[in-house]
Design an enzyme around this catalytic site. Structure first.
Site, PDB file in Angstrom:
ATOM      1  CD  GLU A 282      50.889  35.629  82.935  1.00  0.00           C
ATOM      2  OE1 GLU A 282      50.409  36.728  82.575  1.00  0.00           O
ATOM      3  OE2 GLU A 282      52.096  35.369  82.870  1.00  0.00           O
ATOM      4  N   GLY A 284      42.909  36.317  85.710  1.00  0.00           N
ATOM      5  CA  GLY A 284      42.583  37.107  86.898  1.00  0.00           C
ATOM      6  C   GLY A 284      41.084  37.285  87.000  1.00  0.00           C
ATOM      7  CE1 TYR A 326      40.751  50.560  82.772  1.00  0.00           C
ATOM      8  CE2 TYR A 326      39.457  49.750  84.613  1.00  0.00           C
ATOM      9  CZ  TYR A 326      40.682  50.032  84.043  1.00  0.00           C
ATOM     10  OH  TYR A 326      41.834  49.771  84.749  1.00  0.00           O
ATOM     11  CB  CYS A 352      34.361  66.887  95.199  1.00  0.00           C
ATOM     12  SG  CYS A 352      33.813  66.798  96.892  1.00  0.00           S
ATOM     13  CD  GLU A 353      37.583  63.702  90.186  1.00  0.00           C
ATOM     14  OE1 GLU A 353      37.427  63.403  88.987  1.00  0.00           O
ATOM     15  OE2 GLU A 353      38.632  63.529  90.811  1.00  0.00           O
ATOM     16  CE1 TYR A 381      43.069  43.522  87.266  1.00  0.00           C
ATOM     17  CE2 TYR A 381      41.185  42.510  86.190  1.00  0.00           C
ATOM     18  CZ  TYR A 381      42.540  42.569  86.415  1.00  0.00           C
ATOM     19  OH  TYR A 381      43.370  41.672  85.798  1.00  0.00           O
TER      20      TYR A 381
HETATM   21  N1  LLP Z   1      48.771  38.707  82.872  1.00  0.00           N
HETATM   22  C1  LLP Z   1      49.227  39.954  82.652  1.00  0.00           C
HETATM   23  C2  LLP Z   1      50.613  40.127  82.209  1.00  0.00           C
HETATM   24  C3  LLP Z   1      48.379  41.055  82.817  1.00  0.00           C
HETATM   25  O1  LLP Z   1      48.826  42.282  82.569  1.00  0.00           O
HETATM   26  C4  LLP Z   1      47.034  40.848  83.236  1.00  0.00           C
HETATM   27  C5  LLP Z   1      46.134  41.969  83.434  1.00  0.00           C
HETATM   28  C6  LLP Z   1      46.617  39.530  83.501  1.00  0.00           C
HETATM   29  C7  LLP Z   1      47.503  38.486  83.296  1.00  0.00           C
HETATM   30  C8  LLP Z   1      45.236  39.204  83.952  1.00  0.00           C
HETATM   31  O2  LLP Z   1      44.278  39.544  83.010  1.00  0.00           O
HETATM   32  P1  LLP Z   1      42.749  39.134  83.205  1.00  0.00           P
HETATM   33  O3  LLP Z   1      42.655  37.635  83.112  1.00  0.00           O
HETATM   34  O4  LLP Z   1      42.307  39.626  84.546  1.00  0.00           O
HETATM   35  O5  LLP Z   1      42.060  39.821  82.109  1.00  0.00           O
HETATM   36  N2  LLP Z   1      41.961  47.138  85.652  1.00  0.00           N
HETATM   37  C9  LLP Z   1      41.373  46.642  84.432  1.00  0.00           C
HETATM   38  C10 LLP Z   1      42.042  45.361  83.968  1.00  0.00           C
HETATM   39  C11 LLP Z   1      43.532  45.506  83.776  1.00  0.00           C
HETATM   40  C12 LLP Z   1      44.225  44.212  83.409  1.00  0.00           C
HETATM   41  C13 LLP Z   1      45.683  44.362  83.461  1.00  0.00           C
HETATM   42  N3  LLP Z   1      46.441  43.191  83.198  1.00  0.00           N
HETATM   43  C14 LLP Z   1      39.875  46.472  84.638  1.00  0.00           C
HETATM   44  O6  LLP Z   1      39.373  46.787  85.715  1.00  0.00           O
HETATM   45  O7  LLP Z   1      39.153  46.066  83.715  1.00  0.00           O
END
Ligand code: LLP
Length: 428
Positions: A282, A284, A326, A352-353, A381
């Site tokens: 999975e 991303g 983060y 405004c923060e 993201y």
């Molecule tokens: N699978 C599940 C169940 C997840 O919760 C996530 C991400 C992924 C796959 C994908 O993960 P990746 O390959 O993208 O690391 N907003 C945060 C990242 C939050 C990730 C949440 N879950 C940021 O901007 O760093």
């Protein structure tokens, strides 16, 4: 590797100068590179194939792109054409994946809190698997499957108690996190599900965190997953697939170099050797992050008497929240670099923060009011976490392919923003 580079003193996305897009669409604007998205997908798939990894159908493993990273329909459609599946966490994401042409059989449905309607929608759509995150959710899925007369294919999400990730807020695999069930619970739920005619447990899944920069925690988690597969099989329960989640980090300039897809795939091959399960992933960030930039314009250079220098942009935390949320680092590059000495400055937005600060005390190339800058590695993201905070319009999105580019999400108008809301009758 990505397709954002300087040519003749100007930053390009593939064969398109970024200044052309900014000139036409305005700023802030997200710009994505088709070639980079495709390349990242291809590199992952080749790494999996070369390591001998297989999917449930005996072909290459399912790469279920994590839609949350960048859910734009054009991005999804670009990946769909490469054969990507989708990891989704809401009905909205399932609908996006379907609309982009991703077949239901390549869609998985994850998430710690699925609503009954969403489970019904997922089952009616015939998606590949629901990743069950808790016992109450298993019961709910059983009820919905029974009422629809459609068995639900399931993977049980295990929380392997291995925490990993680039920041505490994106660590999911620790026992204290809300995600998934323990090994012993997984074993019990799997057996219970196997005994229910409306539930079809086919495998296990885990996802221990995001922006992971070392293979060690992943390997530790995957070894424990393997042991669970063996325990379940010893009890006579079939386990056909393992969905190993996402989490692979990307090089955000100041972070340790993340493992390469080839090393990651080789590790998975080692851990799953001889197990005979189909694999799914999975990813991303590793697909989308370096395929996108956020373009912004310098509004003012504001120097305070104490000696602090602020570069005030027209992009803000509502457009790119990662630094505020983060402490994330995004490289900030001028689109048309000027000659001259670098300066130390804070880069901020107009919200405004005080938290609307992209970076503090960063050494930056010379910048002047009106200059365009690009936040690098903003394809994951970025737009997906943006909001209208401070009633700022959502930044539009543009997809580039060579010399061609298209607006794939227009900037809304103020009228559209206001028209979404209504006055209750007593205020008329
Ligand atoms: N699978 C599940 C169940 C997840 O919760 C996530 C991400 C992924 C796959 C994908 O993960 P990746 O390959 O993208 O690391 N907003 C945060 C990242 C939050 C990730 C949440 N879950 C940021 O901007 O760093």
């Amino acid at each position: 590797m990505n397709h954002f580079e300087l040519r003749d003193g100007e930053l390009f996305c593939e064969d398109t100068p970024l200044s052309r897009i900014a000139g036409s669409v305005g700023t802030p604007v997200y710009v994505y590179s088709s070639a980079t998205l495709e390349r990242h997908f291809q590199v992952l798939r080749s790494a999996f194939v070369e390591a001998g990894l297989k999917g449930e159908d005996g072909g290459p493993p399912l790469i279920a792109y994590a839609v949350k990273a960048n859910p734009n329909l054009a991005v999804l459609a670009t990946l769909a054409r490469m054969g990507a599946g989708a990891d989704t966490v809401s009905e909205g994401e399932i609908r996006r994946a379907l609309a982009a042409g991703i077949p239901p059989g390549r869609i998985v449905f994850s998430g710690a809190g699925k609503r009954e309607e969403e489970i019904r929608f997922a089952l009616e759509t015939g998606i590949s698997e629901i990743n069950v995150e808790s016992e109450p959710e298993l019961r709910l899925i059983a009820r919905v499957a029974l009422s629809l007369g459609r068995p639900a294919r399931l993977a049980v999400r295990v929380n392997p108690d291995v925490a990993a990730g680039g920041h505490a807020k994106i660590t999911t695999g620790g026992a204290g996190n809300k995600f998934g069930v323990s090994f012993s619970e997984a074993e019990r739920l799997y057996a219970e599900a196997a005994a229910d005619p409306w539930l079809q447990p086919v495998g296990l899944t885990c996802h221990i965190g995001s922006q992971i920069s070392s293979l060690a925690p992943l390997e530790a988690a995957f070894r424990r997953m393997r042991e669970l597969v063996e325990r379940l099989r010893a009890r006579g329960l079939p386990v056909l697939m393992l969905d190993l989640g996402g989490g692979l980090g990307v090089p955000y300039f100041n972070q340790p170099d993340p493992p390469s897809p080839a090393d990651y795939a080789a590790m998975v091959a080692r851990v799953t050797d001889g197990l005979g399960v189909g694999l799914a992933f999975e990813p991303g960030r590793v697909i989308a992050a370096n395929a996108g930039v956020l373009l912004a314009q310098v509004l003012h250079i504001h120097e305070r008497p104490e000696g602090r220098r602020f570069v005030v942009l027209d992009a803000a935390m509502n457009d790119l929240i990662r630094p505020a949320m983060y402490d994330a680092y995004h490289d900030i590059r001028p689109v048309r670099p000027r000659q001259g000495p670098s300066v130390i400055a804070d880069v901020v937005g107009p919200v405004c923060e005080t938290g609307d600060t992209f970076t503090r005390d960063r050494e930056l190339p010379p910048l002047e009011s009106g200059d365009l800058v690009a936040f690098m590695s903003a394809g994951a993201y970025g737009a997906s976490m943006s909001s209208e905070y401070n009633s700022r319009l959502m930044a539009p999105e543009v997809l580039v392919r060579g010399r061609d580019w298209a607006i794939v999400r227009p900037r809304p108008t103020y009228e559209e923003m206001l028209a979404r809301e209504a006055r209750p009758p007593w205020l008329d």
